[in-house]
Design an enzyme around this catalytic site. Structure first.
Site, PDB file in Angstrom:
ATOM      1  N   ARG B 326       0.830  -1.213   0.000  1.00 31.70           N
ATOM      2  CA  ARG B 326       0.000   0.000   0.000  1.00 31.70           C
ATOM      3  C   ARG B 326       0.860   1.257   0.000  1.00 31.70           C
ATOM      4  O   ARG B 326       0.492   2.265  -0.604  1.00 31.70           O
ATOM      5  CB  ARG B 326      -0.994  -0.007   1.158  1.00 31.70           C
ATOM      6  CG  ARG B 326      -2.108   1.021   0.979  1.00 31.70           C
ATOM      7  CD  ARG B 326      -3.217   0.876   2.006  1.00 31.70           C
ATOM      8  NE  ARG B 326      -4.317   0.034   1.568  1.00 31.70           N
ATOM      9  CZ  ARG B 326      -5.381   0.445   0.859  1.00 31.70           C
ATOM     10  NH1 ARG B 326      -5.477   1.708   0.483  1.00 31.70           N
ATOM     11  NH2 ARG B 326      -6.321  -0.392   0.529  1.00 31.70           N
ATOM     12  N   GLU B 728      -9.939   5.861   6.784  1.00 35.20           N
ATOM     13  CA  GLU B 728      -8.502   6.139   6.800  1.00 35.20           C
ATOM     14  C   GLU B 728      -8.081   7.450   6.137  1.00 35.20           C
ATOM     15  O   GLU B 728      -7.157   8.110   6.612  1.00 35.20           O
ATOM     16  CB  GLU B 728      -7.753   4.979   6.118  1.00 35.20           C
ATOM     17  CG  GLU B 728      -7.833   3.687   6.882  1.00 35.20           C
ATOM     18  CD  GLU B 728      -7.405   2.507   6.010  1.00 35.20           C
ATOM     19  OE1 GLU B 728      -8.151   2.162   5.072  1.00 35.20           O
ATOM     20  OE2 GLU B 728      -6.333   1.954   6.253  1.00 35.20           O
TER      21      GLU B 728
END
Lengths: 486, 785
Positions: B326, B728
């Site tokens: 990520r 997030e």
């Protein structure tokens, strides 16, 4: 045995370990689980409760405290109010506003936040507007990891303009001005005895304290327990015999004696803050950043000094002001300059059985200036990386005298003697300042730790001298501190 | 009504609390009155014991001898277990092997559990655990990312994503800059520490109350360490006192230890981890070492990029493979890199195994390109906002370095809107003037975007289940696989269900997440909670509605098109029944009033071999503009104002979303400013409590904080009511503060020098940047004169 009121109900407690915190007692003995443990070190505020302490003038002082580092023995004669007293809807204005503003997310810090705001609500002057700063100050010891605080601050504002009018029978009715229930306990000295021979004495006179210290020289003194309790909760120690000074009236409060301000050793920050700041205004901003509201409600000036931490925040300014300690003990009282009290890392000049009685601080002369600067990673509730306290006597642009004291720079709070020498008798100008800043490297060899590196400490210590120089009359209008800017 | 509101706007309605309404958190009153129960608040079953573990005091060592006699002899101790007493699997690695529930013969970090104690009190267990005498033979310990890189020590293989020919683009670019950064880690500091309560059940089974974002994994791992089939173990999560990723994998070891102790004693065991133990024993956000080499033209437009991201994974893989993935996926943040190479390393160190934390590597990846944006701007003498805007993805420049096409270009407009609403240009001019006349205090300003990919990068996790029951009084009970950690998932899913049936929200109750209600669930993570579980719940509702509609049409002899659920009622042709009355009728006519639901995210795929694919269903977008003031004598600073514009699509609950955005921003700001994890050279964490580890406190909240949701921006993908994820992305808005701090310091050099300021930008780091800037200025003056 100790006696107190828990949410309005009389409690008599004996045969419990005096090492037990109020939080542990609530959660394990009473199974009252509304109050949470977030850190067990007095840093997060999830455990906040309110205590009501008779103020000696017929009233009650309601204060938010950290129940995780306050020992159960300290409750004698007090009221203890917890979130569990507020289970009935629609609830207290603080609860209503917190719900309305979406002030809780995970909810774990919320009971503590509610209690801190309720204490502020109870103490707010009639119909006076509570300032933004007062709300921040009330919440300075309550960490929230979810919300970012904005809705909590707004809930605080909303709640402060709402009245709470409970029945007199409400378990926390005292917060709304109702007469506190009676039955909070014996006004004489008491002893809480643990099951395994541990003991907690809470005398009420200095004579009793002297006798106890003579008879039990190995006992530990406890005042607000904001640091001492960490030995129990963090280092997992058992302290066999504790003697509390917090009920001794003679050790409480502030008074003027001649040209000195005398502060009893067991006086809490919150109590002496205003009076000390009246004499020496720079204390106000520093004390604002010292611990949190919960800590300031419990921590005492004597405790901060006797603790002898190199990063205690009161000793440097007291050294700069040439304050004096009155020590007392089995052999009677004596005096000692604060500066001579610290004999090494966490070593003090206290003899066996001695205790700090009071601190005597000279009142300022017209030509004296005091600067106190605290440096830490975070503004609220943080321990100093460096604290600088400088008293300068300036006459016609010349430094007639100076005392420069620092915390965080050595094993004890200490003066920067070489830097002082570089200034004393010199014109208060850029050159003298540069010499003093350079001399700090000879005065100190600070350490690197989790709070700051040695290099940063040394650099900042010098720059704090520069800040004092810039904020003195030579540079009138400049803004120098981010805390003043916004 | 056969046409579900899935792809239609929420209809006009009179039912209260439907999707789109700012309903209060379902536990709000319980929170403020202390009645919300967390694990440690549950009534304890009779005979409950308390757990604790003894942990390694060495970073890397062989255990030569372990004397536990004093532990066993401590008053109150009932059982002590070691690796040898584990009946089933010792390895509880969540994805790859490597995490032992209790260390066997080797320890690999200070804090690694090596034995567990059950005692009659929490205090006794903790005190006893300190009494072990362990003899170690020290082995070579690798502590930092750079040490691991030098030795090529990795927990998983390195990967590369590459598009085009970055090397030649770099060598031919008119301008080229190289830079590096050390990005600090972050402690989750959930206010409720790790905790669980394990109760033995019949057939040697176990029931576990856990504070976990991943109840199914706790269930599976407890079954494995006990050597049981999964169906003998059930777990329940009512709520967590905060998670933030720290309870995705890290709750399982705690539950496994409790289950081992409960199994050994056949008594219930509560194990709550004290704060310092929690901070030492559980993983944190990975710290990273990143480098960039970027070529750009005279306008600042990127021609080529060569980026390396290296995460400190700690001693085991845990989730680090996906976390570094990520970081790689987000090394572009919002910018078209053109010819690009992104390399990711998963460094093995003898420190705690780092784990998921809100953003999951994405934030650490984004920081490298955001540093580069500022550096390019300083190099060219431009405003960093201009460089950022110039490099945004847009039509024709719309594929990422891993070949996903950006289909919805939100940021160009969003940033324009924020630039206007925050008065960026006017404030920029004012700040520049202020800085010229203020020798000590300097102000800084930055506006930074976030583009964050939504979906688990592990494809199989993109699935969810739900279970919806309607009872005969019309009240509705919902279970789903998502967990509540404060983010408001329960209320959002309840709003989805209320909307599906068009009934008041207070008819719907979402109760504790349990593995025997909804099986095989994915963690509540990756911002996916409401996307996945909302859709699964909607699917369950859809199935029930299908039966109800069919029943209504048959029973009252109307076409299905004449059956409509609206306003707490069911309209069937000419007549109208109250919801509860209709449900009663359906029950009497033996119509099913319960259904499970399921959802699997469509469209996503990624090939790690080629480093290309479409790992994300869509991107979440937002931007923040922060202003700071810095004291150049001490490095202290304050955030003065922050403006945020956030695209939540068609928000399920705007109030809850704003709470997530503000909280995420402040958490991200903390990560990049005051939250500093300090390790000793031998790998010991020195910041083990809130006394030394400083998360933002109340005064750190910007005094002027303005958060707005982007209007009229429904998700183009078929997400639940076209909402967008919000968990997030806001964390990365904290980058605006970090960039503003650099901006303030850069004013010392008239914005010509881009000062190094590795996050977290503590006052110490800021003062170091000030000093570096002053040194640079002196050097320039020397060279000039």
């Amino acid at each position: 045995m100790i006696e107190f009121l828990l949410n309005g109900h009389p409690e008599k407690v004996d045969q419990v370990d005096p090492n037990l915190s109020i939080l542990e007692w609530l959660r394990t003995k009473m199974r009252l689980t509304g109050t949470k443990e977030g850190c067990a070190s007095g840093d997060c505020g999830a455990c906040t409760v309110i205590t009501g302490t008779p103020d000696g003038q017929g009233g009650t002082r309601y204060e938010a405290i950290n129940s995780c580092i306050t020992l159960v023995g300290s409750l004698h004669g007090k009221q203890l109010i917890t979130v569990d007293a507020f289970q009935q809807e629609p609830g207290h204005p603080v609860q209503i506003s917190m719900v309305a503003k979406h002030g809780s997310q995970c909810g774990f810090c919320t009971p503590g936040i509610v209690m801190s705001l309720m204490a502020l609500h109870a103490n707010r002057p009639d119909h006076a507007v509570v300032s933004h700063q007062q709300i921040l100050e009330a919440l300075s010891g309550n960490l929230c990891r979810c919300t970012g605080y904005r809705p909590i601050i707004e809930a605080g504002h909303d709640a402060m303009v709402s009245e709470w009018t409970p029945d007199a029978s409400h378990p926390a009715a005292g917060l709304a001005g109702h007469e506190p229930p009676t039955g909070a306990g014996d006004p004489q000295s008491v002893t809480l005895t643990g099951t395994d021979g541990t003991r907690y004495d809470a005398p009420v006179t200095v004579e009793e304290l002297r006798a106890l210290r003579r008879d039990y020289p190995d006992s530990r003194l406890v005042a607000g327990s904001t640091d001492l309790a960490l030995e129990i909760t963090q280092q997992l120690k058992t302290l066999d015999h504790l003697i509390s000074v917090e009920r001794i009236v003679e050790l409480q409060g502030c008074r003027m004696a001649g040209d000195e301000l005398v502060i009893g050793a067991a006086t809490t920050y919150q109590v002496f803050r205003e009076i000390l700041s009246d004499s020496w205004p720079p204390f106000d901003a520093m004390i604002e950043r010292l611990g949190s509201r919960q800590i300031r409600n419990r921590g005492t000036i004597g405790g901060n000094i006797a603790n002898a931490s190199p990063i205690g925040d009161m000793p440097p300014p007291l050294i700069a002001l040439d304050a004096t300690l009155v020590l007392d003990g089995p052999d009677g009282p004596r005096t000692l300059p604060v500066e001579q009290f610290f004999r090494g890392y966490r070593q003090t000049a206290l003899n066996a059985g001695e205790f700090i009685h009071s601190v005597r601080i000279p009142t300022p002369a017209d030509d004296e200036s005091l600067f106190i600067y605290k440096i830490s990673k975070r503004l609220d509730d943080d321990i100093s990386a460096v604290l600088g306290a400088f008293r300068l006597t300036l006459v016609d642009g010349v430094v007639r005298d100076c005392r420069l004291a620092f915390g965080g720079m050595a094993a004890t709070p200490a003066r920067a003697l070489k830097a002082e020498q570089a200034l004393r008798g010199k014109p208060w100008n850029e050159d003298s300042l540069a010499a003093a800043m350079a001399a700090l490297a000879d005065d100190f060899s600070p350490m690197s730790d989790a709070r700051a590196s040695a290099a940063y400490r040394l650099q900042v210590a010098g720059n704090l001298l520069r800040r004092a120089w810039l904020s003195s009359d030579a540079h009138p209008s400049e803004q120098l501190m981010v805390t003043d800017y916004a | 009504m056969r046409k579900l509101p899935l792809n239609t706007p929420t209809p006009a309605h009179t039912a209260r609390g439907l999707a789109g309404h700012g309903a209060k958190h379902d536990s709000a009153w319980k929170h403020v009155s202390g009645q919300a129960r967390y694990i440690d608040d549950l009534p304890m079953p009779e005979g409950t014991l308390h757990g604790a573990v003894g942990h390694s005091e060495q970073a890397h060592a062989r255990i030569i001898a372990m004397d536990l006699d004093a532990v066993r002899a401590y008053p109150g101790v009932v059982a002590v277990v070691t690796a040898r007493d584990v009946p089933g699997h010792l390895d509880i690695g969540p994805v790859f092997s490597g995490d032992l529930v209790l260390a066997d013969d080797t320890v690999e970090f200070i804090g690694q559990p090596i034995f567990a104690v059950a005692a009659t009190s929490h205090d006794a267990a903790r005190k006893a655990a300190k009494l072990a005498r362990v003899e170690y033979e020290p082995l070579e310990a690798v502590v930092t990312v750079t040490q691991a890189l030098e030795k090529k020590l990795f927990v998983r293989p390195s990967h590369t994503q590459k598009r085009g020919d970055p090397d030649s683009a770099l060598s031919t670019a008119p301008h080229r800059l190289k830079g590096e950064q050390f990005v600090g880690g972050q402690e989750h500091f959930y206010l409720e520490g790790q905790a669980c309560l394990a109760e033995p059940t019949e057939d040697r089974g176990m029931f576990v109350h856990t504070s976990s974002q991943h109840p199914s994994e706790v269930q599976k791992l407890v079954a494995e360490v006990l050597g049981l089939p999964i169906h003998e173990v059930q777990t329940e999560v009512r709520r967590m006192g905060g998670g933030f990723g720290g309870k995705e994998t890290q709750a399982a070891p705690v539950a496994c230890v409790a289950a081992l102790l409960a199994n050994a004693t056949r008594r219930p065991v509560k194990y709550r981890v004290s704060r310092p133990d929690d901070m030492v024993q559980t993983g944190k956000r990975h710290d990273f070492y990143n480098t960039y080499d970027i070529g750009f033209d005279a306008d600042g437009r990127i021609r080529g990029a060569d980026i390396m991201v290296a995460g400190r994974c700690g001693y085991s893989p845990d989730l680090s493979d996906a976390i570094v993935d990520r970081a790689m996926f987000h090394a572009d943040n919002a910018y078209y890199l053109d010819q690009a190479r992104v390399v990711g390393h998963r460094c093995k160190t003898h420190t705690v195994s780092n784990t998921a934390f809100r953003g999951f590597g994405g934030p650490q990846g984004m920081l490298v390109i955001e540093q580069a944006m500022d550096d390019i701007a300083r190099h060219l003498g431009r405003d960093p906002l201009d460089i950022r805007k110039l490099n945004l993805y847009g039509p024709g420049r719309d594929t990422t370095h891993y070949d996903q096409t950006i289909e919805q270009h939100v940021l160009p407009e969003l940033m324009e809107l924020l630039e206007d609403s925050s008065d960026y240009r006017q404030r920029r001019a004012e700040i520049t003037a202020f800085n010229q006349s203020s020798p000590v205090l300097k102000r800084g300003l930055a506006l930074t975007p976030v583009k964050f990919g939504i979906s688990f990068t592990a494809k199989h996790l993109n699935q969810a289940g739900a279970l919806v029951h309607i009872y005969t009084d019309g009240s509705i009970h919902v279970n789903h696989g998502g967990t509540e950690m404060g983010q408001g998932l329960y209320i959002k899913v309840a709003q989805v269900v209320a909307s599906a049936f068009q009934v008041d929200l207070d008819r719907v109750k979402v109760s504790a997440t349990r593995t025997d209600k909804v099986p095989n669930t994915s963690p509540t993570a990756a911002s996916s909670g409401s996307d996945l579980n909302g859709m699964a719940a909607l699917n369950a509702c859809e199935k029930i509605l299908e039966g109800l509609t069919d029943f209504a049409a048959r029973h009252w002899s109307v076409p299905e098109s004449a059956v409509e659920f609206a306003d707490n009622q069911v309209r069937i042709g000419e007549q109208t029944l109250d919801w509860a009355e209709f449900i009663q009728q359906a029950y009497m006519n033996r119509i099913p009033l319960s259904s499970s639901g399921f959802y699997a995210t469509p469209k996503i795929h990624y090939d790690p071999e080629t480093g290309t694919g479409r790992p994300f269903l869509y991107y979440s977008n937002c931007a923040a503009c922060s202003e700071v003031v810095v004291d150049t004598l001490t490095g202290e600073y304050r955030v003065l104002r922050t403006d945020i514009l956030f695209d939540a699509g068609r928000s399920l609950n705007p109030e809850i979303d704003i709470g997530q955005i503000e909280g995420g921003f402040v958490q991200g700001m903390g990560w990049l400013t005051t939250e500093e994890l300090v390790y000793s050279d031998d790998g010991r964490l020195m910041t083990t409590g809130p006394a030394t580890y400083k998360i933002p406190a109340v005064s750190d909240c910007p005094p002027d904080l303005r958060v707005t949701l982007l209007p009229d921006s429904p998700n183009r993908e078929a997400t639940v009511f076209h909402s967008k994820a919000v968990g997030e992305p806001p964390l990365m808005l904290g980058m605006a503060v970090w960039s503003a701090l650099r901006d303030a310091v850069s004013s010392l050099t008239d914005y010509r020098f881009s000062p190094p300021m590795d996050p977290p930008a503590t006052p110490e780091k800021v003062l170091a940047a000030v000093t570096a800037s002053q040194d640079w200025l002196r050097q320039q003056q020397k060279e000039a004169g």
